[in-house]
Design an enzyme around this catalytic site. Sequence first.
Site, short mmCIF file in Angstrom:
data_model
loop_
_atom_site.label_atom_id
_atom_site.label_comp_id
_atom_site.label_asym_id
_atom_site.label_seq_id
_atom_site.Cartn_x
_atom_site.Cartn_y
_atom_site.Cartn_z
CG HIS A 27 -0.25 0.31 2.52
ND1 HIS A 27 -0.07 1.59 3.00
CD2 HIS A 27 0.31 -0.51 3.45
CE1 HIS A 27 0.55 1.54 4.16
NE2 HIS A 27 0.80 0.28 4.46
CB CYS A 28 1.10 4.31 -1.77
SG CYS A 28 -0.49 4.60 -2.58
CB THR A 29 0.06 8.13 1.28
OG1 THR A 29 -0.11 8.52 -0.09
CG2 THR A 29 1.51 8.28 1.66
#
Length: 465
Positions: A27-29
């Site tokens: 996942h990213c932000t």
Amino acid sequence: MAKKYEELSEIVLKAIGGKENITYFQHCTTRLRFNLKDRALVDLKAIENADKVLGTQWSNDELQIVIGPAVAEAYATICEFAGITKEKVVEENLDTNLTKKKVTVKSILMGMMDAVSGSITPLIPMMIGGGMIKVIYMIANMAGILPETSTTYQFLYWLGDSFIYFFPVFLGATSAKKFGTNMGIGMLLGAFLIYPSFIAAATDGTVMTIFGLPAYITNYSSTVIPIIITVYVLSKVERLINKICPDMLKSFLVPTASLLIMLPITLVITAPIGYYVGTYVAAAVIWVYETVGFLGVAILCALLPLMVMTGMHTMMTPYWTQAFASLGLDPFFLPAMILSNFNQFAASLAVGFKAKSPKIKSTAFSCATTAIIGGVTEPAMFGITFKYKKPLYAAMIGNGVAGLIAGIKGVACYAFPGSGGIFATVTFTGPGNNIIWFLIAAVAGMGVTFVLTFIFGINEEEQRA
């Protein structure tokens, strides 16, 4: 396990074809990112209709599900629900039931973009933290409470610069994860490229060879592409060695042989190619800026929402790292990026005031807050502007206006902004009236975006495409 994401976990896992269809999950932000074996198994509509999902998109073969700032909690719940080790590849036979894909120019370009994006994404928190450290000591210095002669200032300065200088080491780890090879070896190759004696040899113009082959010696600190290409090749080399090496010898022979083989390949082929690619990308961007001038900033700013939605903005990392390393500022990409973030805030805010539905109002105000405070615009784009289209058009027009003003006045960013929101304003502190013109551009763009969004309105019955 967070109960509020249990239902989402069940829906998502079922809709993507189950755990066995996952090859990589991170996942990213704001987004859950799935690399899947067979995208034909995915029920995109079921995911989009799930509660807490703001939007979905495909980036090459990566399925991105936009959750928003709470993505880390959703990610942890899905991992726990499915029994997936966080940030690890699910061990399955990747060749089962897969048809060989045709190699095209588009697939190659998308693959390169996916490689860079997948390698950089895990480093975003580090980049945010390092950038905010710069903001803190710059504000403290401007306020007169932390002079440059202070050792505290020096320590903060070093910490804020470290994330850019040691980028090859960090990328050695994340790209190794992305390509499924040994993380330690990837980090070691990244560290080798910025070893002090190596850089000293590059500074002195020393001519060197490796096993009789000419080695290309240059300063690889702050670079992006060289180590990503190197680790990609490492992944192929390591797999080959693993295949032919007896099991009883693998523990020491695989890492040793990998390093001995990769050393000349790195020095003679992969690192030089990556260096020139990164250098020419930066040079091309600078050329566009210098040739087109203020129109270039306006055009880039107007198109940035589309770039962010497709993940193309991560491809600009080689440019801005090179720009800071060589120029000490960025007059092109980061100003456009931050101005675009501000206009996503303005568009969401306008929708919040204009909408009649309490749910849409709540979502819009929440997305506006995330965009202006955290500098995270994916919730605003997927939850509001892209979903309803007209706010997106208004934001792109506002971006063009803001970018035009910033371009005409030569507005530049003097430090990597830890946040793309309101706190990034301090990074425009520089010679002359740089920060004043940035604020004028930002206010003008937000004003245009807000007014146009309010005039255009939205279709509150419109469903996700």
